[in-house]
Design an enzyme around this catalytic site. Structure first.
Site, short mmCIF file in Angstrom:
data_model
loop_
_atom_site.label_atom_id
_atom_site.label_comp_id
_atom_site.label_asym_id
_atom_site.label_seq_id
_atom_site.Cartn_x
_atom_site.Cartn_y
_atom_site.Cartn_z
N HIS A 171 0.79 -1.24 0.00
CA HIS A 171 0.00 0.00 0.00
C HIS A 171 0.82 1.28 0.00
CE1 HIS A 171 -4.24 -1.22 0.51
NE2 HIS A 171 -3.72 -2.33 0.98
N ARG A 200 -6.18 12.00 5.52
CA ARG A 200 -5.33 12.15 6.70
C ARG A 200 -4.35 13.30 6.50
NH1 ARG A 200 -5.74 8.20 10.88
NH2 ARG A 200 -3.91 9.24 11.73
N THR A 203 -8.23 7.16 -2.81
CA THR A 203 -9.60 6.74 -3.15
C THR A 203 -10.59 7.90 -2.99
OG1 THR A 203 -9.75 5.81 -0.91
CG2 THR A 203 -9.42 4.26 -2.73
C1 LIG Z 1 -11.87 7.53 1.31
C2 LIG Z 1 -11.44 7.90 2.66
C3 LIG Z 1 -10.10 8.11 2.95
C4 LIG Z 1 -9.01 8.03 1.90
O1 LIG Z 1 -8.77 9.32 1.38
P1 LIG Z 1 -7.48 9.61 0.46
O2 LIG Z 1 -7.70 11.02 0.02
O3 LIG Z 1 -7.54 8.66 -0.66
O4 LIG Z 1 -6.31 9.46 1.34
C5 LIG Z 1 -9.75 8.45 4.23
N1 LIG Z 1 -10.67 8.58 5.20
C6 LIG Z 1 -11.98 8.40 4.95
C7 LIG Z 1 -12.96 8.57 6.05
C8 LIG Z 1 -12.41 8.05 3.69
O5 LIG Z 1 -13.71 7.84 3.46
#
Ligand SMILES: *Cc1c(COP(=O)(O)O)cnc(C)c1O
Length: 803
Positions: free
Chosen positions: A350, A537, A644
Site C-alpha cells: 500500500h 489524513r 480513493t
Molecule cells: C476515502 C477515505 C479516505 C481516503 O482518502 P485519500 O484522500 O484517498 O487518502 C480516508 N478517510 C476516509 C474517512 C475516507 O472515506
C-alpha cells in the site's frame, strides 16, 4: 427481498414490543434504531445461513481478506439499500411518524480504521458480497476505534471513541468458534516415536480469541458474507490462585483488542501492536483450518479451497502461522507445507513510504512468538540458500527477511505469497522499478496491479440520492451493478437541460452542507462559492500545506486589491493527524489559525472562507463529497499509492485538481486532459531530483515574490496565535530542504487554481466536465477491483459483470 410496506410496519411494531415492551408513541430514537437494526438482522439471517450452507455444500473455494482495519461507516442504510428495502422502510416509518434519517444518525460510526487502507477493506467486502464472491473479512474488534478529534483553540485534541458503549446491533458473538492464541514461553522440538519433530511449550500465555460476526449484505442478490472480528479474552480458568494477579493478567490480555493504533502510513515498533497482529492472524487462520477440516480433504489441497489475502504487512505473520499449523499440527513436511502456504497467500503493498515499512526487532519477535520466530528463521535460511545459487550476493542480502537485527515484514509477505500487487498502475510500476526492484528480479511473475476502487452504493446511491435519481432518469439503473454503464451519461454532455439539472443538484447539496456547517460550527458559507475540498489524513506528503500557502496568497491578493477578480471560494478541510505526528499537528493548528484570521476579516466577507471540519470520518465524507466542486489530490508525485477520495469525489461530479500521482493518472486517462486540471512535478522529475540532489527550496522562496510574501506571512505575526507553528513550518520549507517539494510546485499549483477559477465561471462548461467525470467513474468501482482479485489472484468464482 420482498417486503410490503404493510408487512414492514407490522414487523416493526411487533419487534418494538418484543425488545422494549413499548409502542411507538412511547419510543425514542434510540429504541427505534435498535428495533430497526434487530429487524434487519432477522430479515437477513435466513440468507446468511443459506449463503454459508451453499459454500459448504458446493465446497466452494473461499477467500479471506485479512486486514488490521475495516473502516465501515454506518451500516443501517447500506443494509437497507442492499436488501432492496430502503424505500419501503423509509415510507413505512414515515407512516408511523418516524424519520429514517433521524434514526440513521443515531448509529455510532465504527471507526475501526485510519483512512484509505481501512476504507478500502470496507468497500471490498461490500463489493465481494455484491459480486457473489465467496470471500470474508478477518480483523480485530477494537473496543475503541480511531480517536475522536476535537479542536481546542485550533489544536487537535484526541478523545476516546467508545463506539460499543450502547452495544452493536449488527454483530453476533460466536463463543463456540473461539480459539486459543499462544504468546511467550519456551519452545523446543522433540522427536516422536514416529520420527517427526513435535514442539513442546512451557510457560506460555494463552489468550482466548472470541469472534464477533457481522453480516455483509450483497446488493439485491440474497448473498450474505461474513466479517469476522476477533476480541481478546481470558481463557476460562477453574482455579484462580492469586486474584490480583488474575486481574492484572486479564487487563493485559484484554488490552490486545482494546484500541486501534492511530498511525496512518507510519510504523511504530510497539510490542502491543505486534501482539495485535499475531492475535488476529492466528485466530483467523485457526478458524479457517477448522472450517476446512469439515470438508474432509487432505491439507495438501488447502490452496484449492482457501485463499488468504494479506492487506498491507500488518497480517504478514499469516505466512509463518500457516506454516506452523501445517508443520506442527498437521505434520506436513517443510516442502509441502511451504508449497501450500505460498499458493494460499497473496499480498497487497500500500505504500512506498519508508517510514511505513514494518520491521520488528528480532528480540521482540523471538520473545513474544518463539515458535513463529524459529519458522521465520528457517524460511529466511532456505530463501538465502536457494537464492545464493541464482543471484548476486547483494540482491540476496537486500531481499532476505532477517537483516540488521530486524524481521522485515514486507519481505516475508512477498516471499511467502504467490501474488504481490500494487494499488494503481503508477504505484505498481514504481514498486517494480524502484522500491521492490530486487524482488521483481527474483519473482517477476508475482507482481501485478490492482487499482483500488470504491463502492458506488455507499458513495453515490446513499450519499447522493438527488444525483442518483437524475442518473436513473437519464440512463436507467443498470450502472448500479454494472458501473461502467455510467458512460451512457456522455450522451447528455451537450444537453443544456441535463447540465442545468446537474448544476441544480450540486447547488442543493451545497446548501445542505452549508446548513450543516451553520448548525455545527456556526459558520456561514455561501453556496455560490466554489466548494474546494481536501479531505484525507493530515500528512506532509499529501501537502495540505500547498493548499494553505495558496489560500494565503489569495488572501494577500484580496487585501491588496479588494476588487481583485477572484471567484468566491470555500476551502473545506477534513483531516486527523496521528497523535505523535508533531509536524502534522502543527499544520492543523496553522490551518485553523488562518481560518480564524480569514473567516473573521470583514473586508474579505464572502470571498474566502475556510471550513476545517472536526473529526473527519466516513459519515462526514458522505456529507462533504456530494457538495464538492473541486477535488484536491495534490500529493507529491510518487507518494500517494492510489488515493480513493479522488474516486469518490469524481463520482459525485467534482473536478479533480491533481498531480500525476496514484490513481489520478488513471482518472486523467479516463476523462481526458480537458476534464481534469493537472499540475506539478511528475514522478520521474521527483526521482531525478533525488538522484542529483539539486533541489534548493530556498531559491523558490527568494525568487518568487508571491511565495516570498506568503512564507514571510508565517513568521511576521500575520497569523495570530500560530507563531510557533508558523516558524516551524517556515523552517521546514525554507531551511530544511522542503522534503515534499511544496515550494517547487507552488507556482504551478497557483496557476492551476487560477485555471479552475476561470473554468468555474462558465456553468455549462463546468457541468459538462462534471458529467464527463461522473460518466467515467464507473471503472473505479470496487466491484471491478474485487472481481479482478477473485479471478486473477484468488482463483475464486464470482458473478463477473461486463467490464
Ligand atoms: C476515502 C477515505 C479516505 C481516503 O482518502 P485519500 O484522500 O484517498 O487518502 C480516508 N478517510 C476516509 C474517512 C475516507 O472515506
Amino acid at each position: 427481498m420482498d417486503l410490503s410496506k404493510r408487512k414492514f410496519k407490522e414487523d416493526f411494531k411487533k419487534m418494538l414490543t418484543e425488545v422494549y415492551s413499548m409502542d411507538i408513541s412511547e419510543s425514542e430514537t434510540t429504541e427505534q434504531y435498535v428495533t430497526l437494526g434487530n429487524l434487519i438482522r432477522s430479515y437477513s439471517s435466513k440468507n446468511w445461513g443459506r449463503t454459508n450452507q451453499r459454500y459448504i455444500e458446493k465446497k466452494k473455494k473461499q477467500a479471506y481478506y485479512f486486514s488490521m482495519e475495516f473502516l465501515l461507516g454506518r451500516m443501517l442504510k447500506s443494509n437497507l439499500l442492499n436488501l432492496g428495502i430502503l424505500d419501503t422502510v423509509r415510507d413505512g416509518l414515515r407512516d408511523l411518524g418516524i424519520d429514517l434519517e433521524e434514526i440513521a444518525q443515531i448509529e455510532p460510526d465504527p471507526g475501526l480504521g485510519n483512512g484509505g487502507l481501512g476504507r478500502l477493506a470496507a468497500c471490498f467486502i461490500d463489493s465481494m458480497a455484491t459480486s457473489e464472491i465467496p470471500a470474508h473479512g478477518n480483523g480485530i474488534r477494537f473496543k475503541y476505534g480511531l480517536f475522536k478529534q476535537k479542536f481546542v483553540n485550533g489544536y487537535q485534541v484526541e478523545l476516546p471513541e467508545n463506539w460499543l458503549q450502547n452495544g452493536n446491533v449488527w454483530e453476533t458473538r460466536k463463543m463456540h468458534a473461539a480459539v486459543n492464541v499462544r504468546f511467550y514461553g519456551k519452545v523446543w522440538l522433540e522427536q516422536t516415536s514416529a520420527g517427526v519433530l513435535e514442539p513442546h511449550y512451557e510457560d506460555t500465555q494463552e489468550v482466548l480469541a472470541v469472534p464477533y460476526d457481522t453480516p455483509v449484505v450483497g446488493f439485491n442478490n440474497d448473498v450474505i458474507n461474513t466479517l469476522r472480528l476477533w476480541s481478546a479474552e481470558v481463557p476460562p480458568q477453574d482455579d484462580i490462585t492469586d486474584y490480583w494477579s488474575y486481574i492484572h493478567q486479564r487487563n493485559q490480555i484484554e488490552s490486545i483488542s482494546e484500541v486501534l493504533y492511530p498511525d496512518d502510513s507510519n510504523y511504530e515498533g510497539r510490542l502491543l501492536r505486534l501482539k495485535q497482529e499475531y492475535f488476529f492472524v492466528s485466530a483467523g487462520i485457526q478458524s479457517i483450518i477448522r472450517h476446512y477440516k469439515k470438508m474432509d480433504l487432505s491439507m495438501n489441497h488447502l490452496a484449492e479451497k482457501v485463499a488468504i489475502h494479506i492487506n498491507d504487512t500488518h497480517p504478514a505473520l499469516c505466512v509463518p502461522e500457516l506454516m506452523r499449523i501445517l508443520l506442527d499440527e498437521e505434520k506436513m513436511d517443510w516442502e509441502h507445507a511451504w508449497n501450500v502456504t505460498v499458493n494460499v497467500m497473496s499480498y497487497t503493498n500500500h505504500t512506498i513510504m519508508s517510514e511505513a515499512l514494518e520491521k520488528w526487532p528480532i528480540e521482540m519477535i523471538s520473545t513474544l512468538l518463539p515458535r513463529i520466530y524459529q519458522i521465520i528463521c528457517e524460511i529466511d535460511r532456505r530463501f538465502t540458500m536457494k537464492m545464493s545459487t541464482l543471484f548476486e550476493r547483494e540482491i540476496v542480502e537486500r531481499t532476505r527477511i532477517i537483516e540488521g537485527g530486524h524481521v522485515k515484514m514486507a519481505h516475508m509477505a512477498i516471499i511467502g505469497s504467490h501474488s504481490v500487487n500494487g494499488v494503481a498502475q503508477l504505484h505498481t510500476t514504481i514498486l517494480k522499478e524502484k522500491v521492490l526492484h530486487d524482488f521483481f528480479l527474483v519473482y517477476p511473475s508475482k507482481f501485478n496491479n490492482k487499482t483500488n476502487g470504491i463502492t458506488q452504493r455507499r458513495w453515490l446511491m446513499l450519499a447522493n440520492e438527488p444525483l442518483c435519481d437524475l442518473i436513473n432518469r437519464k440512463i436507467g439503473n443498470e450502472w448500479e451493478t454494472t458501473p461502467t454503464e455510467l458512460k451512457m451519461l456522455k450522451a447528455f454532455r451537450d444537453d443544456e437541460k441535463t447540465l442545468l439539472e446537474l448544476a441544480q443538484i450540486k447547488r442543493l447539496n451545497k446548501e445542505r452542507f452549508a446548513e450543516h456547517i451553520k448548525k455545527t460550527m456556526d459558520l456561514t458559507i455561501n453556496p455560490d462559492a466554489i466548494f474546494d475540498v481536501q479531505i484525507k489524513r493530515l500528512h506532509a506528503y499529501k501537502r495540505q500545506l500547498l493548499n494553505l500557502l495558496h489560500i494565503l496568497s489569495l488572501y494577500f491578493q484580496l487585501k491588496d486589491d479588494p476588487q481583485a477578480d477572484i471567484h468566491p471560494r470555500v476551502f473545506i478541510f477534513g483531516a486527523k493527524a496521528a497523535p505523535s505526528y508533531t509536524y502534522a499537528k502543527q499544520i492543523i493548528k496553522l490551518i485553523n489559525s488562518v481560518a480564524d484570521l480569514i473567516n473573521h476579516d470583514a473586508a474579505i466577507a464572502d470571498k474566502l472562507k475556510i471550513v476545517f471540519v472536526e473529526n473527519y470520518g466516513v459519515s462526514l465524507a458522505e456529507k462533504i463529497i456530494p457538495a464538492a466542486d473541486v477535488s484536491e489530490q495534490i500529493s507529491l508525485a510518487s507518494k500517494e499509492a492510489s488515493g480513493t477520495s479522488n474516486m469518490k469525489l469524481m463520482l459525485n461530479g467534482a473536478i479533480t485538481l491533481a498531480t500525476l500521482d496514484g490513481a489520478n493518472v488513471e482518472i486523467r486517462d479516463r476523462v481526458g486532459e480537458k476534464n481534469i486540471v493537472i499540475f506539478g512535478l511528475r514522478e520521474d522529475e521527483v526521482y531525478q531530483y533525488y538522484h542529483d540532489g539539486s533541489y534548493q527550496s530556498r531559491s523558490y522562496y527568494e525568487n518568487n515574490p508571491v511565495l516570498h510574501r506568503v512564507l514571510n506571512g508565517l513568521i511576521d505575526g500575520t497569523i495570530p496565535g500560530a507563531e510557533a507553528e508558523g516558524r516551524s513550518v517556515f523552517d521546514s520549507l525554507v531551511q530544511y530542504g522542503d522534503e515534499y517539494f511544496v515550494l517547487r510546485d507552488f507556482e504551478a499549483y497557483a496557476d492551476a487554481q487560477k485555471h479552475i477559477d476561470q473554468l468555474y465561471r462558465d456553468t455549462l462548461q463546468w457541468q459538462k466536465m462534471a458529467l464527463i467525470n461522473i460518466a467515467g467513474a464507473g471503472v473505479f468501482s470496487s466491484d471491478y477491483t474485487v472481481q479482478q482479485y477473485a479471478s486473477q489472484i484468488w482463483d475464486v468464482s464470482s458473478k463477473v459483470r461486463n467490464i
